[in-house]
Design a protein around this motif. Structure first.
Motif, PDB file in Angstrom:
ATOM      1  N   LYS A 248      -9.584   1.305 -10.480  1.00 45.19           N
ATOM      2  CA  LYS A 248      -8.648   1.722 -11.526  1.00 45.19           C
ATOM      3  C   LYS A 248      -7.383   0.888 -11.447  1.00 45.19           C
ATOM      4  O   LYS A 248      -6.958   0.476 -10.365  1.00 45.19           O
TER       5      LYS A 248
ATOM      6  N   LEU B 136       0.025  -0.086 -10.757  1.00 41.76           N
ATOM      7  CA  LEU B 136      -0.665   0.583  -9.675  1.00 41.76           C
ATOM      8  C   LEU B 136      -2.137   0.174  -9.706  1.00 41.76           C
ATOM      9  O   LEU B 136      -2.744   0.104 -10.777  1.00 41.76           O
TER      10      LEU B 136
ATOM     11  N   VAL C  56       0.858  -1.187   0.000  1.00 42.96           N
ATOM     12  CA  VAL C  56       0.000   0.000   0.000  1.00 42.96           C
ATOM     13  C   VAL C  56       0.892   1.235   0.000  1.00 42.96           C
ATOM     14  O   VAL C  56       1.810   1.349   0.814  1.00 42.96           O
ATOM     15  N   THR C  57       0.615   2.183  -0.924  1.00 39.50           N
ATOM     16  CA  THR C  57       1.489   3.349  -1.057  1.00 39.50           C
ATOM     17  C   THR C  57       0.765   4.683  -0.903  1.00 39.50           C
ATOM     18  O   THR C  57       1.364   5.729  -1.130  1.00 39.50           O
TER      19      THR C  57
ATOM     20  N   TRP D  46      -6.016   0.753  -7.607  1.00 41.61           N
ATOM     21  CA  TRP D  46      -6.768   1.552  -6.636  1.00 41.61           C
ATOM     22  C   TRP D  46      -8.034   0.799  -6.221  1.00 41.61           C
ATOM     23  O   TRP D  46      -8.826   0.386  -7.074  1.00 41.61           O
TER      24      TRP D  46
ATOM     25  N   SER E  31      -9.821   6.203  -2.697  1.00 40.55           N
ATOM     26  CA  SER E  31      -9.315   4.851  -2.933  1.00 40.55           C
ATOM     27  C   SER E  31      -7.959   4.632  -2.278  1.00 40.55           C
ATOM     28  O   SER E  31      -7.182   5.563  -2.074  1.00 40.55           O
TER      29      SER E  31
ATOM     30  N   GLU F 278       0.777  -0.802  -4.988  1.00 42.90           N
ATOM     31  CA  GLU F 278       1.777  -0.903  -6.049  1.00 42.90           C
ATOM     32  C   GLU F 278       2.446  -2.272  -6.021  1.00 42.90           C
ATOM     33  O   GLU F 278       2.772  -2.800  -4.959  1.00 42.90           O
TER      34      GLU F 278
ATOM     35  N   GLU G 251      -3.318   7.070  -0.595  1.00 41.81           N
ATOM     36  CA  GLU G 251      -4.751   7.186  -0.881  1.00 41.81           C
ATOM     37  C   GLU G 251      -4.970   8.306  -1.907  1.00 41.81           C
ATOM     38  O   GLU G 251      -4.261   9.304  -1.891  1.00 41.81           O
ATOM     39  N   GLU G 252      -5.948   8.118  -2.793  1.00 44.88           N
ATOM     40  CA  GLU G 252      -6.282   9.117  -3.804  1.00 44.88           C
ATOM     41  C   GLU G 252      -7.773   9.042  -4.109  1.00 44.88           C
ATOM     42  O   GLU G 252      -8.407   8.014  -3.905  1.00 44.88           O
TER      43      GLU G 252
ATOM     44  N   ARG H  55      -4.329   3.096  -2.766  1.00 49.14           N
ATOM     45  CA  ARG H  55      -3.429   2.784  -3.876  1.00 49.14           C
ATOM     46  C   ARG H  55      -2.454   1.682  -3.473  1.00 49.14           C
ATOM     47  O   ARG H  55      -1.787   1.765  -2.431  1.00 49.14           O
TER      48      ARG H  55
ATOM     49  N   SER I  14      -4.412   0.617 -19.150  1.00 40.26           N
ATOM     50  CA  SER I  14      -5.213   1.103 -18.039  1.00 40.26           C
ATOM     51  C   SER I  14      -6.578   0.425 -18.005  1.00 40.26           C
ATOM     52  O   SER I  14      -7.094  -0.016 -19.035  1.00 40.26           O
TER      53      SER I  14
ATOM     54  N   ILE J 280     -10.359   8.833  -7.063  1.00 40.97           N
ATOM     55  CA  ILE J 280     -10.331   8.416  -8.459  1.00 40.97           C
ATOM     56  C   ILE J 280     -11.666   8.730  -9.119  1.00 40.97           C
ATOM     57  O   ILE J 280     -12.732   8.387  -8.596  1.00 40.97           O
TER      58      ILE J 280
END
Length: 238
Positions: free
Chosen positions: A218, A205, A174-175, A207, A189, A193, A177-178, A191, A230, A180
């Protein structure tokens, strides 16, 4: 040109089915049946667009069936994983793979025997057996296990996967939160990696949206500097 299209179609569809959306019920801590649709885009020397659909269902024997189907231009890929579930730990029973690219097909079937701790790999009607240990997953069921582990609050993940006739190690972390934006709405979400060793050009990546019971919303994958793929959620029925 034919080889380039074949490679891109296959890579695009493989990316499309890298992760399938586990529905993780917050009240029971158990996965639930679902169906979801994603858009797929490949950018490179040839640009491609397609769609991916996935579903999860349970049979009368309390076994689960995870199915994924992706199509883009000249290609299609179908995958399925039948597995059992015990305290949110997945045990694969059978994995199938069927790819069609420019009229050519490739089929694979993996049958897991946990009493003998072996898996029979049958690729193009040429079967052979391989020894496995408890906890090994297939190329589709590990994706569901990853999402279940993210929902459980874990931050780092390592899985042993039966892949290509041998065991491979897949690692993630886990890297951040964003938020989306998707055709299905905007979602805060988590994120995740994938960790690659000694390969700076590759990146994956993913999400996952807690508001959607940790569905994948995503995915972005870069194979080379000029080739990206994607995946974006279009709609979901859960």
């Amino acid at each position: 040109m034919r080889k380039t299209i074949t490679h891109l179609c296959t890579a695009t569809l493989a990316t499309a089915i890298i992760f399938s959306p586990a529905i993780y019920a917050a009240d029971s801590g158990a996965i639930q049946a679902f169906q979801a649709t994603y858009s797929v885009v490949s950018e490179g020397s040839v640009s491609l667009k397609g769609e991916s659909t996935r579903s999860l269902s349970q049979n009368e024997q309390q076994q689960w069936l995870l199915q994924s189907q992706a199509s883009a231009l000249f290609a299609s890929i179908k995958e399925s994983s039948r597995f059992s579930l015990d305290q949110n730990r997945i045990t694969p029973l059978q994995y199938t793979y069927n790819r069609k690219v420019l009229g050519k097909t490739r089929k694979a079937n993996l049958s897991f025997d946990w009493q003998t701790q072996t898996v029979t790999n049958d690729v193009e009607n040429k079967p052979w057996k391989m020894e496995i240990q408890p906890g090994v997953l297939d190329k589709l069921s590990y994706q569901l296990q990853l999402q279940t582990d993210v929902a459980a609050g874990k931050k780092e993940f390592t899985y042993a996967v039966a892949d290509g006739g041998r065991l491979k190690t897949y690692s993630f972390a886990v890297t951040g939160e964003e938020t989306i934006e998707t055709p299905a709405g905007n979602f805060k979400s988590i994120r995740v990696e994938r960790i690659y060793k000694d390969n700076k050009d590759r990146q994956t990546l993913i999400w996952f949206a807690p508001a959607l019971d940790f569905q994948l919303v995503k995915l972005f994958r870069q194979e080379k500097k000029d080739k990206t793929y994607s995946l974006l959620l279009k709609k979901t029925d859960s």
